[in-house]
Design an enzyme around this catalytic site. Structure first.
Site, PDB file in Angstrom:
ATOM      1  N   ASP A  94      31.387 -21.802  24.533  1.00 50.10           N
ATOM      2  CA  ASP A  94      32.354 -21.014  23.798  1.00 50.10           C
ATOM      3  C   ASP A  94      32.124 -19.659  24.192  1.00 50.10           C
ATOM      4  OD1 ASP A  94      33.882 -20.061  21.314  1.00 50.10           O
ATOM      5  OD2 ASP A  94      31.912 -19.260  20.792  1.00 50.10           O
ATOM      6  N   ASP A 112      32.655 -15.752  23.693  1.00 49.06           N
ATOM      7  CA  ASP A 112      32.438 -14.494  22.895  1.00 49.06           C
ATOM      8  C   ASP A 112      32.297 -13.132  23.402  1.00 49.06           C
ATOM      9  OD1 ASP A 112      32.701 -13.546  20.069  1.00 49.06           O
ATOM     10  OD2 ASP A 112      30.643 -14.299  19.613  1.00 49.06           O
ATOM     11  N   GLY A 118      27.672 -14.656  24.572  1.00 50.95           N
ATOM     12  CA  GLY A 118      28.023 -13.390  24.229  1.00 50.95           C
ATOM     13  C   GLY A 118      27.762 -12.906  23.096  1.00 50.95           C
ATOM     14  N   GLU A 174      33.008  -9.686  23.588  1.00 50.77           N
ATOM     15  CA  GLU A 174      33.622  -8.614  22.423  1.00 50.77           C
ATOM     16  C   GLU A 174      33.315  -7.173  23.091  1.00 50.77           C
ATOM     17  OE1 GLU A 174      31.771  -9.012  18.486  1.00 50.77           O
ATOM     18  OE2 GLU A 174      31.435 -11.271  18.826  1.00 50.77           O
ATOM     19  N   TYR A 233      37.425 -11.922   9.713  1.00 46.46           N
ATOM     20  CA  TYR A 233      36.222 -11.259   8.897  1.00 46.46           C
ATOM     21  C   TYR A 233      35.806 -10.152   9.479  1.00 46.46           C
ATOM     22  CZ  TYR A 233      33.786 -14.482  12.002  1.00 46.46           C
ATOM     23  OH  TYR A 233      33.168 -15.231  13.147  1.00 46.46           O
TER      24      TYR A 233
END
Length: 438
Positions: free
Chosen positions: A226, A228, A189, A230, A294
Protein backbone atom coordinates in the site's frame (compact mmCIF):
# COMPACT_ATOMS: atom_id res chain seq x y z
CA UNK A 1 -2.12 9.73 11.32
CA UNK A 2 -2.48 12.87 9.28
CA UNK A 3 -3.22 11.54 5.79
CA UNK A 4 -4.94 13.03 3.58
CA UNK A 5 -7.39 1.84 -18.18
CA UNK A 6 -7.23 0.05 -19.41
CA UNK A 7 -6.55 -1.00 -20.43
CA UNK A 8 -5.10 0.13 -23.42
CA UNK A 9 -5.97 -1.74 -26.51
CA UNK A 10 -2.57 -0.63 -27.73
CA UNK A 11 -1.97 0.25 -31.36
CA UNK A 12 -3.45 -2.80 -33.04
CA UNK A 13 -1.50 -4.83 -35.51
CA UNK A 14 -4.14 -6.49 -37.59
CA UNK A 15 -3.16 -8.80 -40.39
CA UNK A 16 -5.67 -10.48 -42.68
CA UNK A 17 -4.45 -13.83 -43.87
CA UNK A 18 -5.99 -15.91 -46.67
CA UNK A 19 -6.94 -19.56 -46.30
CA UNK A 20 -7.97 -21.60 -43.29
CA UNK A 21 -5.95 -21.34 -40.05
CA UNK A 22 -3.74 -24.29 -40.84
CA UNK A 23 -3.01 -22.79 -44.27
CA UNK A 24 -2.33 -19.22 -43.14
CA UNK A 25 0.71 -17.45 -44.53
CA UNK A 26 2.55 -14.34 -43.36
CA UNK A 27 1.48 -12.28 -46.36
CA UNK A 28 -0.44 -9.11 -45.48
CA UNK A 29 -3.68 -8.72 -47.40
CA UNK A 30 -5.12 -5.65 -45.72
CA UNK A 31 -5.07 -3.69 -42.49
CA UNK A 32 -8.33 -4.12 -40.59
CA UNK A 33 -9.83 -1.20 -38.70
CA UNK A 34 -10.94 -1.83 -35.12
CA UNK A 35 -13.31 0.36 -33.13
CA UNK A 36 -12.95 1.23 -30.29
CA UNK A 37 -9.21 1.64 -30.13
CA UNK A 38 -9.26 1.54 -26.32
CA UNK A 39 -10.76 -1.27 -24.28
CA UNK A 40 -11.13 -1.32 -20.49
CA UNK A 41 -10.91 -4.75 -18.89
CA UNK A 42 -11.26 -4.73 -15.11
CA UNK A 43 -11.50 -8.35 -14.09
CA UNK A 44 -11.84 -11.96 -15.06
CA UNK A 45 -15.11 -12.67 -16.79
CA UNK A 46 -15.72 -9.08 -17.88
CA UNK A 47 -16.83 -8.88 -21.49
CA UNK A 48 -15.83 -6.39 -24.12
CA UNK A 49 -16.65 -6.09 -27.80
CA UNK A 50 -14.40 -5.57 -30.80
CA UNK A 51 -16.25 -4.21 -33.81
CA UNK A 52 -14.11 -5.32 -36.71
CA UNK A 53 -14.57 -3.81 -40.16
CA UNK A 54 -13.12 -6.30 -42.64
CA UNK A 55 -13.88 -4.12 -45.67
CA UNK A 56 -16.87 -6.38 -46.28
CA UNK A 57 -20.42 -5.07 -46.68
CA UNK A 58 -21.09 -5.63 -42.99
CA UNK A 59 -19.44 -5.19 -39.59
CA UNK A 60 -18.51 -8.25 -37.53
CA UNK A 61 -19.20 -7.73 -33.82
CA UNK A 62 -17.45 -10.17 -31.53
CA UNK A 63 -17.99 -10.29 -27.80
CA UNK A 64 -14.96 -11.66 -25.98
CA UNK A 65 -14.36 -12.14 -22.26
CA UNK A 66 -11.04 -12.14 -20.42
CA UNK A 67 -10.79 -15.89 -19.94
CA UNK A 68 -11.34 -16.67 -23.57
CA UNK A 69 -15.01 -17.66 -23.81
CA UNK A 70 -16.40 -16.39 -27.09
CA UNK A 71 -19.91 -15.26 -27.90
CA UNK A 72 -19.69 -15.10 -31.70
CA UNK A 73 -22.00 -13.23 -33.99
CA UNK A 74 -23.99 -15.21 -36.58
CA UNK A 75 -21.65 -14.02 -39.29
CA UNK A 76 -18.36 -14.92 -37.60
CA UNK A 77 -16.64 -17.89 -35.99
CA UNK A 78 -14.09 -16.30 -33.66
CA UNK A 79 -11.36 -18.01 -31.66
CA UNK A 80 -9.80 -16.04 -28.80
CA UNK A 81 -6.56 -17.12 -27.12
CA UNK A 82 -4.58 -15.50 -24.32
CA UNK A 83 -0.93 -15.91 -23.41
CA UNK A 84 1.18 -14.33 -20.69
CA UNK A 85 3.91 -11.86 -21.44
CA UNK A 86 6.86 -11.08 -19.14
CA UNK A 87 5.25 -8.07 -17.46
CA UNK A 88 2.49 -10.30 -16.01
CA UNK A 89 -0.19 -7.64 -16.08
CA UNK A 90 -0.26 -7.55 -19.85
CA UNK A 91 -1.98 -10.11 -22.05
CA UNK A 92 -1.65 -10.75 -25.76
CA UNK A 93 -4.65 -12.08 -27.62
CA UNK A 94 -5.01 -13.51 -31.11
CA UNK A 95 -8.50 -13.38 -32.58
CA UNK A 96 -9.36 -15.38 -35.68
CA UNK A 97 -12.73 -15.32 -37.38
CA UNK A 98 -14.31 -16.65 -40.55
CA UNK A 99 -16.48 -14.59 -42.87
CA UNK A 100 -19.47 -16.12 -44.70
CA UNK A 101 -17.38 -16.87 -47.79
CA UNK A 102 -14.99 -19.01 -45.69
CA UNK A 103 -12.14 -16.52 -45.75
CA UNK A 104 -10.20 -16.42 -42.47
CA UNK A 105 -8.74 -13.29 -40.95
CA UNK A 106 -6.50 -12.86 -37.93
CA UNK A 107 -6.32 -9.90 -35.57
CA UNK A 108 -3.60 -9.69 -32.93
CA UNK A 109 -4.17 -7.24 -30.09
CA UNK A 110 -2.47 -6.15 -26.91
CA UNK A 111 -4.69 -5.65 -23.87
CA UNK A 112 -3.62 -4.43 -20.44
CA UNK A 113 -5.97 -5.45 -17.67
CA UNK A 114 -7.41 -2.82 -15.37
CA UNK A 115 -5.92 -3.62 -11.97
CA UNK A 116 -6.64 -7.34 -11.78
CA UNK A 117 -6.64 -8.38 -8.14
CA UNK A 118 -7.79 -11.94 -8.19
CA UNK A 119 -9.33 -11.37 -4.75
CA UNK A 120 -12.64 -9.61 -5.35
CA UNK A 121 -15.85 -11.33 -6.28
CA UNK A 122 -19.01 -9.49 -7.23
CA UNK A 123 -21.04 -8.72 -4.15
CA UNK A 124 -18.05 -8.85 -1.82
CA UNK A 125 -16.58 -5.85 -0.03
CA UNK A 126 -13.22 -5.18 1.48
CA UNK A 127 -12.67 -3.99 5.03
CA UNK A 128 -9.20 -2.49 5.41
CA UNK A 129 -7.82 -2.00 8.92
CA UNK A 130 -4.70 0.11 9.34
CA UNK A 131 -2.53 -1.14 12.21
CA UNK A 132 0.53 0.80 13.33
CA UNK A 133 3.99 -0.32 14.35
CA UNK A 134 3.89 1.81 17.51
CA UNK A 135 0.72 0.32 18.96
CA UNK A 136 0.43 -3.01 20.77
CA UNK A 137 -3.05 -4.56 20.28
CA UNK A 138 -3.28 -7.45 17.85
CA UNK A 139 -6.34 -7.15 15.60
CA UNK A 140 -9.03 -9.80 15.47
CA UNK A 141 -8.84 -10.96 11.83
CA UNK A 142 -12.46 -12.10 11.65
CA UNK A 143 -13.56 -8.47 11.39
CA UNK A 144 -11.52 -7.44 8.34
CA UNK A 145 -10.36 -8.60 4.92
CA UNK A 146 -7.11 -6.58 4.79
CA UNK A 147 -4.58 -5.37 7.33
CA UNK A 148 -2.41 -2.45 6.21
CA UNK A 149 0.66 -2.37 8.44
CA UNK A 150 2.02 1.15 8.97
CA UNK A 151 4.65 1.84 8.11
CA UNK A 152 7.41 0.95 5.74
CA UNK A 153 9.64 3.67 4.30
CA UNK A 154 11.87 4.38 1.33
CA UNK A 155 15.46 3.64 2.31
CA UNK A 156 18.01 6.42 2.70
CA UNK A 157 19.66 5.24 -0.52
CA UNK A 158 16.33 5.69 -2.35
CA UNK A 159 16.37 2.19 -3.81
CA UNK A 160 14.59 -0.05 -1.33
CA UNK A 161 12.03 -0.40 1.44
CA UNK A 162 12.58 -0.71 5.21
CA UNK A 163 10.02 -1.71 7.84
CA UNK A 164 9.29 -0.20 11.24
CA UNK A 165 8.84 -2.88 13.89
CA UNK A 166 9.59 -5.95 11.81
CA UNK A 167 8.60 -8.37 14.57
CA UNK A 168 5.17 -6.75 14.82
CA UNK A 169 4.77 -6.95 11.05
CA UNK A 170 5.44 -10.69 11.28
CA UNK A 171 2.68 -10.94 13.88
CA UNK A 172 0.29 -9.34 11.41
CA UNK A 173 1.22 -11.90 8.77
CA UNK A 174 0.72 -14.69 11.31
CA UNK A 175 -2.94 -13.65 11.58
CA UNK A 176 -3.43 -15.41 8.27
CA UNK A 177 -3.30 -18.68 10.22
CA UNK A 178 -6.53 -17.65 11.95
CA UNK A 179 -8.10 -16.25 8.77
CA UNK A 180 -6.51 -17.71 5.62
CA UNK A 181 -8.46 -15.26 3.45
CA UNK A 182 -6.87 -12.27 5.21
CA UNK A 183 -4.56 -10.07 3.11
CA UNK A 184 -1.69 -8.36 4.92
CA UNK A 185 -0.07 -5.39 3.20
CA UNK A 186 2.88 -3.19 4.09
CA UNK A 187 1.88 0.47 3.88
CA UNK A 188 4.88 2.47 2.73
CA UNK A 189 4.95 6.15 3.63
CA UNK A 190 2.81 8.19 6.00
CA UNK A 191 2.91 11.87 6.87
CA UNK A 192 6.52 13.09 6.90
CA UNK A 193 7.93 9.92 5.34
CA UNK A 194 10.23 11.09 2.55
CA UNK A 195 12.54 9.70 -0.09
CA UNK A 196 9.77 9.07 -2.60
CA UNK A 197 10.62 11.95 -4.92
CA UNK A 198 14.26 10.91 -5.09
CA UNK A 199 13.34 7.23 -5.52
CA UNK A 200 10.95 7.75 -8.42
CA UNK A 201 13.23 10.19 -10.22
CA UNK A 202 15.16 7.52 -12.14
CA UNK A 203 14.13 4.23 -13.75
CA UNK A 204 16.96 2.41 -11.97
CA UNK A 205 15.82 3.50 -8.52
CA UNK A 206 12.16 2.74 -9.29
CA UNK A 207 13.02 -0.74 -10.46
CA UNK A 208 15.24 -1.37 -7.44
CA UNK A 209 12.49 -0.19 -5.09
CA UNK A 210 9.97 -2.44 -6.84
CA UNK A 211 12.30 -5.43 -6.53
CA UNK A 212 12.74 -4.63 -2.83
CA UNK A 213 8.94 -4.66 -2.40
CA UNK A 214 8.80 -8.05 -4.08
CA UNK A 215 11.57 -9.41 -1.85
CA UNK A 216 9.78 -8.08 1.22
CA UNK A 217 6.59 -9.91 0.25
CA UNK A 218 8.53 -13.11 -0.34
CA UNK A 219 10.54 -12.87 2.88
CA UNK A 220 7.57 -12.15 5.15
CA UNK A 221 4.84 -14.02 3.33
CA UNK A 222 2.81 -10.82 2.98
CA UNK A 223 0.18 -10.18 0.34
CA UNK A 224 0.82 -6.75 -1.05
CA UNK A 225 1.94 -3.14 -0.88
CA UNK A 226 0.00 0.00 0.00
CA UNK A 227 1.61 3.27 -1.11
CA UNK A 228 0.95 6.20 1.23
CA UNK A 229 3.09 8.98 -0.25
CA UNK A 230 1.81 12.24 1.24
CA UNK A 231 1.97 13.77 -1.35
CA UNK A 232 3.54 13.66 -4.83
CA UNK A 233 4.59 17.15 -5.84
CA UNK A 234 4.08 18.57 -2.34
CA UNK A 235 6.57 19.37 0.41
CA UNK A 236 3.88 20.22 2.98
CA UNK A 237 4.96 17.28 5.16
CA UNK A 238 8.55 18.49 5.22
CA UNK A 239 9.70 16.08 2.49
CA UNK A 240 11.31 16.78 -0.85
CA UNK A 241 9.19 17.09 -3.97
CA UNK A 242 9.46 17.75 -7.68
CA UNK A 243 7.13 18.85 -10.50
CA UNK A 244 7.91 15.45 -12.07
CA UNK A 245 6.50 13.51 -9.10
CA UNK A 246 3.06 13.03 -10.62
CA UNK A 247 4.32 11.40 -13.80
CA UNK A 248 6.99 9.45 -11.93
CA UNK A 249 4.36 8.16 -9.48
CA UNK A 250 2.67 6.40 -12.39
CA UNK A 251 5.96 4.84 -13.44
CA UNK A 252 6.58 3.68 -9.87
CA UNK A 253 3.19 1.95 -9.66
CA UNK A 254 3.80 0.32 -13.01
CA UNK A 255 7.19 -0.96 -11.82
CA UNK A 256 5.76 -2.32 -8.56
CA UNK A 257 2.96 -4.16 -10.34
CA UNK A 258 5.40 -5.65 -12.82
CA UNK A 259 7.67 -6.79 -9.99
CA UNK A 260 5.06 -8.27 -7.64
CA UNK A 261 2.81 -9.73 -10.33
CA UNK A 262 -0.96 -9.98 -10.50
CA UNK A 263 -1.25 -12.42 -7.60
CA UNK A 264 -0.35 -9.73 -5.07
CA UNK A 265 -2.30 -6.65 -4.01
CA UNK A 266 -1.30 -3.07 -4.81
CA UNK A 267 -3.27 -0.20 -3.27
CA UNK A 268 -2.71 3.40 -2.27
CA UNK A 269 -3.98 6.04 0.14
CA UNK A 270 -5.40 9.13 -1.56
CA UNK A 271 -6.11 12.61 -0.26
CA UNK A 272 -9.79 13.49 0.04
CA UNK A 273 -9.65 15.96 -2.86
CA UNK A 274 -8.22 13.36 -5.29
CA UNK A 275 -5.23 15.57 -5.98
CA UNK A 276 -1.56 14.83 -6.70
CA UNK A 277 -2.02 11.61 -8.74
CA UNK A 278 -2.90 10.79 -12.38
CA UNK A 279 -5.54 8.22 -11.48
CA UNK A 280 -6.47 7.26 -15.03
CA UNK A 281 -2.85 6.40 -15.72
CA UNK A 282 -2.39 4.19 -12.64
CA UNK A 283 -5.68 2.28 -12.91
CA UNK A 284 -4.16 -0.63 -14.86
CA UNK A 285 -1.85 -1.36 -11.95
CA UNK A 286 -3.84 -0.90 -8.73
CA UNK A 287 -6.47 -3.08 -7.07
CA UNK A 288 -8.27 -0.30 -5.21
CA UNK A 289 -7.82 3.16 -3.74
CA UNK A 290 -8.30 4.07 -0.07
CA UNK A 291 -9.78 7.55 0.28
CA UNK A 292 -8.57 9.34 3.40
CA UNK A 293 -11.98 10.89 4.07
CA UNK A 294 -10.97 12.37 7.40
CA UNK A 295 -8.87 15.22 8.78
CA UNK A 296 -11.08 17.40 6.57
CA UNK A 297 -11.49 20.01 9.32
CA UNK A 298 -10.93 20.56 13.02
CA UNK A 299 -13.05 22.11 15.74
CA UNK A 300 -15.35 24.01 15.38
CA UNK A 301 -16.05 21.94 12.23
CA UNK A 302 -16.31 18.16 11.96
CA UNK A 303 -13.33 16.36 10.43
CA UNK A 304 -15.37 13.65 8.67
CA UNK A 305 -18.97 14.69 8.01
CA UNK A 306 -20.66 12.41 5.50
CA UNK A 307 -22.69 15.07 3.66
CA UNK A 308 -22.72 18.83 3.38
CA UNK A 309 -26.24 19.06 1.94
CA UNK A 310 -29.19 16.68 1.73
CA UNK A 311 -32.74 17.33 0.60
CA UNK A 312 -32.21 21.06 0.64
CA UNK A 313 -30.81 21.09 4.17
CA UNK A 314 -27.25 22.00 5.07
CA UNK A 315 -24.91 20.61 7.70
CA UNK A 316 -24.01 23.05 10.46
CA UNK A 317 -20.66 21.36 11.18
CA UNK A 318 -19.27 20.10 7.85
CA UNK A 319 -15.66 21.09 7.20
CA UNK A 320 -13.93 22.16 4.04
CA UNK A 321 -14.59 18.70 2.54
CA UNK A 322 -17.03 15.88 3.26
CA UNK A 323 -16.95 12.12 2.64
CA UNK A 324 -19.50 12.40 -0.14
CA UNK A 325 -17.51 15.17 -1.81
CA UNK A 326 -14.33 13.09 -1.51
CA UNK A 327 -15.94 10.14 -3.26
CA UNK A 328 -17.34 12.36 -6.00
CA UNK A 329 -13.92 13.96 -6.52
CA UNK A 330 -12.41 10.53 -7.11
CA UNK A 331 -15.20 9.49 -9.45
CA UNK A 332 -14.65 12.71 -11.40
CA UNK A 333 -10.93 11.86 -11.56
CA UNK A 334 -11.85 8.75 -13.52
CA UNK A 335 -11.88 6.04 -10.86
CA UNK A 336 -14.77 3.57 -11.09
CA UNK A 337 -16.81 3.18 -7.90
CA UNK A 338 -15.81 -0.47 -7.56
CA UNK A 339 -12.20 0.61 -7.03
CA UNK A 340 -12.96 3.11 -4.25
CA UNK A 341 -12.70 2.35 -0.53
CA UNK A 342 -14.09 4.93 1.88
CA UNK A 343 -11.84 5.81 4.81
CA UNK A 344 -13.29 6.36 8.29
CA UNK A 345 -11.61 7.77 11.42
CA UNK A 346 -11.62 5.99 14.77
CA UNK A 347 -10.80 9.31 16.45
CA UNK A 348 -12.02 12.87 16.71
CA UNK A 349 -10.74 16.45 16.67
CA UNK A 350 -11.63 18.86 19.45
CA UNK A 351 -10.85 22.18 21.03
CA UNK A 352 -8.58 22.82 24.01
CA UNK A 353 -11.05 21.21 26.40
CA UNK A 354 -10.79 17.80 24.71
CA UNK A 355 -7.57 18.03 22.74
CA UNK A 356 -6.88 18.35 19.04
CA UNK A 357 -6.67 14.57 18.52
CA UNK A 358 -8.83 12.24 20.63
CA UNK A 359 -8.89 8.45 20.33
CA UNK A 360 -12.34 6.88 20.23
CA UNK A 361 -11.53 4.84 23.34
CA UNK A 362 -10.93 8.09 25.23
CA UNK A 363 -14.26 9.68 24.30
CA UNK A 364 -16.27 9.23 27.50
CA UNK A 365 -18.90 11.95 27.21
CA UNK A 366 -19.21 15.74 27.09
CA UNK A 367 -17.34 17.87 29.62
CA UNK A 368 -18.33 21.00 31.49
CA UNK A 369 -21.73 22.15 30.23
CA UNK A 370 -21.33 20.67 26.76
CA UNK A 371 -23.98 18.40 25.30
CA UNK A 372 -23.88 15.65 22.68
CA UNK A 373 -25.64 16.41 19.41
CA UNK A 374 -26.30 14.63 16.12
CA UNK A 375 -25.97 16.43 12.80
CA UNK A 376 -28.81 15.01 10.71
CA UNK A 377 -27.35 16.17 7.41
CA UNK A 378 -23.69 15.37 8.09
CA UNK A 379 -24.67 12.09 9.77
CA UNK A 380 -22.10 12.55 12.55
CA UNK A 381 -22.14 13.12 16.31
CA UNK A 382 -20.41 15.96 18.12
CA UNK A 383 -20.19 17.74 21.43
CA UNK A 384 -21.27 21.38 21.54
CA UNK A 385 -21.10 24.17 24.07
CA UNK A 386 -24.04 26.28 25.25
CA UNK A 387 -23.77 28.45 22.14
CA UNK A 388 -24.12 25.38 19.92
CA UNK A 389 -20.51 25.53 18.71
CA UNK A 390 -18.80 22.20 18.04
CA UNK A 391 -16.18 21.44 20.68
CA UNK A 392 -15.40 17.84 19.68
CA UNK A 393 -16.27 16.12 16.40
CA UNK A 394 -15.94 12.35 16.24
CA UNK A 395 -17.51 9.17 14.86
CA UNK A 396 -19.56 6.60 16.76
CA UNK A 397 -21.37 3.38 15.84
CA UNK A 398 -24.28 5.26 14.31
CA UNK A 399 -22.11 7.43 12.03
CA UNK A 400 -19.85 4.53 11.05
CA UNK A 401 -22.90 2.50 10.07
CA UNK A 402 -24.18 5.46 8.03
CA UNK A 403 -20.87 5.61 6.15
CA UNK A 404 -20.93 1.87 5.52
CA UNK A 405 -24.47 2.21 4.18
CA UNK A 406 -23.13 4.92 1.87
CA UNK A 407 -20.57 2.40 0.61
CA UNK A 408 -23.37 -0.07 -0.15
CA UNK A 409 -25.71 2.47 -1.70
CA UNK A 410 -23.03 3.86 -4.01
CA UNK A 411 -21.44 0.61 -5.13
CA UNK A 412 -18.04 1.29 -3.57
CA UNK A 413 -15.48 -1.45 -3.03
CA UNK A 414 -15.54 -1.24 0.74
CA UNK A 415 -14.48 0.61 3.86
CA UNK A 416 -11.17 1.44 5.52
CA UNK A 417 -10.36 2.85 8.94
CA UNK A 418 -7.47 4.56 10.68
CA UNK A 419 -6.83 2.87 12.91
CA UNK A 420 -7.80 -0.37 14.60
CA UNK A 421 -6.06 0.36 17.89
CA UNK A 422 -8.05 3.55 18.47
CA UNK A 423 -11.28 1.55 18.94
CA UNK A 424 -12.58 0.82 22.43
CA UNK A 425 -12.05 -2.46 24.29
CA UNK A 426 -15.31 -3.95 23.02
CA UNK A 427 -14.39 -3.09 19.38
CA UNK A 428 -17.67 -1.29 18.80
CA UNK A 429 -16.55 0.55 15.66
CA UNK A 430 -14.64 -2.40 14.23
CA UNK A 431 -17.65 -4.65 14.64
CA UNK A 432 -19.97 -2.04 13.14
CA UNK A 433 -17.93 -1.95 9.92
CA UNK A 434 -17.78 -5.74 9.73
CA UNK A 435 -21.48 -6.08 10.47
CA UNK A 436 -22.42 -3.77 7.59
CA UNK A 437 -19.88 -4.76 4.95
CA UNK A 438 -18.90 -8.41 5.52
Amino acid sequence: MTRQCTWWLLPLLLAACGGKPEEETASLIRVLQVDPTEVRVSGEGEEFTLSVDCTFDYDVEIGVDWIGRVAGSPSAQPVFTVRENPSEFERKATLRFQDPSDRYFAAQVNVVQDGKSGTHEEGEHVVVAYVTSWSSPIPDPQYMTHVNYAFGHVTSTFDGVRIDGESRFRKMVELKKQNPALKVLLSVGGWGSGGFSEMVSTPARREAFARSCKKMLDDYGADGVDIDWEYPGSSAAGISSSPSDKANYTEMMKAIRSAIGTGKVLTLASSCDAGFIDFKAILPYVDFINIMAYDMASAPQHNAALYRERDGKWSQVAGWYTCDEAVKAHLKAGIPAEKLVLGMPFYGHGNDTYGSFVYYYDIKGPKDKDTEKWDEVGQVPYYANAAGTLTLGFDNVRSIEAKCQYVLDNGLRGGMYWEYCYDNASLDLTKAVARKLL
